[in-house]
Design a protein around this motif. Structure first.
Motif, PDB file in Angstrom:
ATOM      1  N   GLY A 261       0.820  -1.201   0.000  1.00 50.12           N
ATOM      2  CA  GLY A 261       0.000   0.000   0.000  1.00 50.12           C
ATOM      3  C   GLY A 261       0.856   1.254   0.000  1.00 50.12           C
ATOM      4  O   GLY A 261       2.049   1.232   0.270  1.00 50.12           O
ATOM      5  N   ALA A 262       0.223   2.391  -0.320  1.00 49.41           N
ATOM      6  CA  ALA A 262       0.918   3.678  -0.287  1.00 49.41           C
ATOM      7  C   ALA A 262       0.099   4.618   0.607  1.00 49.41           C
ATOM      8  O   ALA A 262      -0.863   5.214   0.137  1.00 49.41           O
ATOM      9  CB  ALA A 262       1.065   4.260  -1.689  1.00 49.41           C
ATOM     10  N   PRO A 263       0.433   4.711   1.888  1.00 55.82           N
ATOM     11  CA  PRO A 263       1.599   4.126   2.549  1.00 55.82           C
ATOM     12  C   PRO A 263       1.396   2.640   2.862  1.00 55.82           C
ATOM     13  O   PRO A 263       0.268   2.161   2.830  1.00 55.82           O
ATOM     14  CB  PRO A 263       1.671   4.938   3.851  1.00 55.82           C
ATOM     15  N   PRO A 264       2.501   1.926   3.186  1.00 56.84           N
ATOM     16  CA  PRO A 264       2.378   0.528   3.600  1.00 56.84           C
ATOM     17  C   PRO A 264       1.432   0.412   4.785  1.00 56.84           C
ATOM     18  O   PRO A 264       1.477   1.209   5.718  1.00 56.84           O
ATOM     19  CB  PRO A 264       3.816   0.139   3.968  1.00 56.84           C
ATOM     20  N   LEU A 265       0.577  -0.614   4.729  1.00 58.51           N
ATOM     21  CA  LEU A 265      -0.498  -0.734   5.707  1.00 58.51           C
ATOM     22  C   LEU A 265      -0.096  -1.570   6.916  1.00 58.51           C
ATOM     23  O   LEU A 265       0.397  -2.694   6.774  1.00 58.51           O
ATOM     24  CB  LEU A 265      -1.722  -1.375   5.057  1.00 58.51           C
ATOM     25  N   THR A 266      -0.324  -1.029   8.091  1.00 56.16           N
ATOM     26  CA  THR A 266      -0.321  -1.848   9.292  1.00 56.16           C
ATOM     27  C   THR A 266      -1.406  -2.908   9.114  1.00 56.16           C
ATOM     28  O   THR A 266      -2.501  -2.602   8.634  1.00 56.16           O
ATOM     29  CB  THR A 266      -0.611  -0.989  10.534  1.00 56.16           C
ATOM     30  N   ALA A 267      -1.125  -4.152   9.479  1.00 56.74           N
ATOM     31  CA  ALA A 267      -2.084  -5.211   9.169  1.00 56.74           C
ATOM     32  C   ALA A 267      -2.057  -6.326  10.194  1.00 56.74           C
ATOM     33  O   ALA A 267      -1.013  -6.640  10.774  1.00 56.74           O
ATOM     34  CB  ALA A 267      -1.804  -5.782   7.779  1.00 56.74           C
ATOM     35  N   VAL A 268      -3.216  -6.919  10.381  1.00 57.41           N
ATOM     36  CA  VAL A 268      -3.337  -8.155  11.161  1.00 57.41           C
ATOM     37  C   VAL A 268      -3.013  -9.313  10.224  1.00 57.41           C
ATOM     38  O   VAL A 268      -3.595  -9.422   9.136  1.00 57.41           O
ATOM     39  CB  VAL A 268      -4.744  -8.315  11.739  1.00 57.41           C
ATOM     40  N   ALA A 269      -2.086 -10.160  10.645  1.00 60.09           N
ATOM     41  CA  ALA A 269      -1.630 -11.279   9.819  1.00 60.09           C
ATOM     42  C   ALA A 269      -2.061 -12.605  10.449  1.00 60.09           C
ATOM     43  O   ALA A 269      -1.418 -13.079  11.395  1.00 60.09           O
ATOM     44  CB  ALA A 269      -0.116 -11.238   9.662  1.00 60.09           C
ATOM     45  N   PRO A 270      -3.146 -13.211   9.976  1.00 64.11           N
ATOM     46  CA  PRO A 270      -3.470 -14.567  10.439  1.00 64.11           C
ATOM     47  C   PRO A 270      -2.348 -15.524  10.041  1.00 64.11           C
ATOM     48  O   PRO A 270      -1.711 -15.332   8.997  1.00 64.11           O
ATOM     49  CB  PRO A 270      -4.767 -14.895   9.683  1.00 64.11           C
ATOM     50  N   PRO A 271      -2.094 -16.557  10.842  1.00 63.18           N
ATOM     51  CA  PRO A 271      -0.992 -17.488  10.541  1.00 63.18           C
ATOM     52  C   PRO A 271      -1.379 -18.485   9.466  1.00 63.18           C
ATOM     53  O   PRO A 271      -1.498 -19.689   9.698  1.00 63.18           O
ATOM     54  CB  PRO A 271      -0.751 -18.170  11.893  1.00 63.18           C
ATOM     55  N   LYS A 272      -1.548 -18.006   8.252  1.00 65.73           N
ATOM     56  CA  LYS A 272      -2.146 -18.802   7.179  1.00 65.73           C
ATOM     57  C   LYS A 272      -1.341 -20.059   6.853  1.00 65.73           C
ATOM     58  O   LYS A 272      -1.896 -21.151   6.735  1.00 65.73           O
ATOM     59  CB  LYS A 272      -2.296 -17.913   5.938  1.00 65.73           C
ATOM     60  N   ARG A 273      -0.040 -19.896   6.666  1.00 66.44           N
ATOM     61  CA  ARG A 273       0.786 -21.074   6.355  1.00 66.44           C
ATOM     62  C   ARG A 273       0.802 -22.058   7.522  1.00 66.44           C
ATOM     63  O   ARG A 273       0.756 -23.279   7.316  1.00 66.44           O
ATOM     64  CB  ARG A 273       2.209 -20.647   6.002  1.00 66.44           C
ATOM     65  N   ALA A 274       0.861 -21.521   8.734  1.00 65.35           N
ATOM     66  CA  ALA A 274       0.878 -22.390   9.911  1.00 65.35           C
ATOM     67  C   ALA A 274      -0.436 -23.150  10.046  1.00 65.35           C
ATOM     68  O   ALA A 274      -0.449 -24.309  10.485  1.00 65.35           O
ATOM     69  CB  ALA A 274       1.147 -21.568  11.173  1.00 65.35           C
ATOM     70  N   VAL A 275      -1.545 -22.527   9.671  1.00 60.17           N
ATOM     71  CA  VAL A 275      -2.842 -23.218   9.704  1.00 60.17           C
ATOM     72  C   VAL A 275      -2.817 -24.414   8.760  1.00 60.17           C
ATOM     73  O   VAL A 275      -3.226 -25.528   9.120  1.00 60.17           O
ATOM     74  CB  VAL A 275      -3.986 -22.252   9.337  1.00 60.17           C
ATOM     75  N   GLY A 276      -2.336 -24.209   7.530  1.00 65.68           N
ATOM     76  CA  GLY A 276      -2.257 -25.318   6.582  1.00 65.68           C
ATOM     77  C   GLY A 276      -1.353 -26.430   7.068  1.00 65.68           C
ATOM     78  O   GLY A 276      -1.695 -27.616   6.976  1.00 65.68           O
ATOM     79  N   ALA A 277      -0.198 -26.049   7.606  1.00 68.63           N
ATOM     80  CA  ALA A 277       0.760 -27.053   8.081  1.00 68.63           C
ATOM     81  C   ALA A 277       0.222 -27.813   9.281  1.00 68.63           C
ATOM     82  O   ALA A 277       0.351 -29.047   9.366  1.00 68.63           O
ATOM     83  CB  ALA A 277       2.087 -26.372   8.434  1.00 68.63           C
ATOM     84  N   GLU A 278      -0.378 -27.105  10.230  1.00 72.15           N
ATOM     85  CA  GLU A 278      -0.898 -27.757  11.434  1.00 72.15           C
ATOM     86  C   GLU A 278      -2.084 -28.660  11.098  1.00 72.15           C
ATOM     87  O   GLU A 278      -2.251 -29.729  11.708  1.00 72.15           O
ATOM     88  CB  GLU A 278      -1.312 -26.709  12.464  1.00 72.15           C
ATOM     89  N   ALA A 279      -2.904 -28.261  10.125  1.00 70.82           N
ATOM     90  CA  ALA A 279      -4.026 -29.107   9.723  1.00 70.82           C
ATOM     91  C   ALA A 279      -3.528 -30.430   9.137  1.00 70.82           C
ATOM     92  O   ALA A 279      -4.071 -31.501   9.431  1.00 70.82           O
ATOM     93  CB  ALA A 279      -4.903 -28.364   8.713  1.00 70.82           C
TER      94      ALA A 279
END
Length: 350
Positions: free
Chosen positions: A296-314
């Motif tokens: 983004g312009a400016p770069p956005l502060t964001a909440v990052a769900p642990p998407k890769r970790a969810v796939g791996a843990e599943a």
């Protein structure tokens, strides 16, 4: 009528799976999508391992044939490919590969009834277990879920939580705790001195419903007024109306907003500037998903769900279930998102 990037990429993967191999120019003509857009989408899908791109053509990815003594075949059902679920798929692929398991992808849609059809196809392919991200919302307690009772193989819900009393409650699940993610965003903005935070959100996905619930809960916990939620129904159509609503909220003293998701937040930035609202000087913006937020312009502060970790843990949970000789209790696993602080909220973390 324009379609979203997720829908385009889902159509591309479905077409490639149907055709096996096709020239990108022919694929663009078949789908009625500009070739430059198809090339960009194919590049993103190839990076995620969902298709193979070679010399102006695109084909299905090759999957190793099962061999005696190798790990099991796992079916993964997702509602779409592109952005959010690409990272979930990537995490699942890595975990499956390390365990010598074979991942078989099924792409559903956000239309009711498509999930069961895709699951039946995955079962016909001979999978030993299922990873399921079906088209459910937390408020849907009635139809569309009964088929999970009849599954002949173990299954794990992915980025979905069981509704109490539903058949899905007996399934294992691994999901991001989106309500906690919303709490992180609002707590951060509260700590920056904001006495009110607006919410811009969709209604069409599980995550959107969880974010709305998390917003109400977090406002109460943090002693913030719960502002009327600004709805996004059709992003490309609603963007101007959303920007107008935010301008009105700013006029009455609201100077911070959480936007679900990154795409909608990035589209809002120039519209806010055109209304005299500079980010973060006049309005602090936090987005949810953290897929494209840094661009983004400016770069956005964001909440990052642990998407890769969810796939791996599943995958890990399903493999434990398949390999266990003794009965295992049902596991409902929640993984906590993180907040990545960038420029858009007015407080870059040192």
């Amino acid at each position: 009528m324009s379609i979203s990037a997720d829908e385009r990429r889902t159509r591309i993967v479905e077409a490639v799976q149907s055709l096996g191999s096709v020239r990108i120019a022919d694929l663009a003509e078949r789908l009625g999508i500009p070739a430059v857009t198809v090339r960009r989408d194919v590049a993103a899908l190839a990076d995620a391992g969902l298709v193979r791109r070679t010399h102006g053509s695109v084909s299905t990815t090759t999957r190793p044939a099962p061999v005696p003594g190798a790990g099991p075949a796992l079916g993964l059902l997702v509602p779409s490919v592109g952005s959010y679920f690409d990272e979930v798929i990537a995490g699942a692929r890595t975990a499956a590969s390390r365990a010598s398991a074979h991942l078989v992808l099924g792409i559903s849609s956000y239309d009711a009834g498509a999930d069961r059809v895709q699951v039946e196809q995955l079962l016909k392919s001979g999978v030993h277990g299922l990873l399921l991200a079906p088209n459910w919302t937390p408020d849907d307690r009635r139809g569309g879920r009964g088929w999970v009772e009849d599954l002949p193989v173990p299954a794990v819900l992915v980025e979905r939580r069981a509704v109490p009393g539903s058949p899905a409650e007996e399934l294992d699940s691994v999901a991001s705790d989106h309500r906690h993610g919303v709490f992180l965003a609002l707590r951060h903005l509260r700590g920056l001195g904001h006495g009110a935070v607006a919410l811009v959100a969709r209604r069409d996905t599980w995550t959107a419903h969880e974010i709305r619930r998390g917003y109400a809960e977090s406002c109460e916990l943090l002693d913030l007024p719960a502002e009327p939620v600004i709805d996004v129904v059709t992003p490309a159509v609603d963007a101007d109306a959303v920007a107008d609503s935010l301008a009105e909220a700013c006029a009455r003293g609201v100077r911070a907003v959480l936007v679900h998701n990154d795409q909608d937040a990035i589209q809002l930035l120039p519209l806010l500037r055109s209304r005299g609202l500079q980010v973060p000087e006049q309005l602090a913006v936090v987005s949810y998903d953290d897929v494209f937020a840094a661009l983004g312009a400016p770069p956005l502060t964001a909440v990052a769900p642990p998407k890769r970790a969810v796939g791996a843990e599943a995958v890990a949970l399903l493999l434990r279930r398949l390999g266990s000789e003794d009965p295992m209790p049902v596991h409902h696993v929640l993984l906590l998102p993180e907040l990545t602080v960038r420029e858009s909220c007015g407080a870059v973390r040192a």
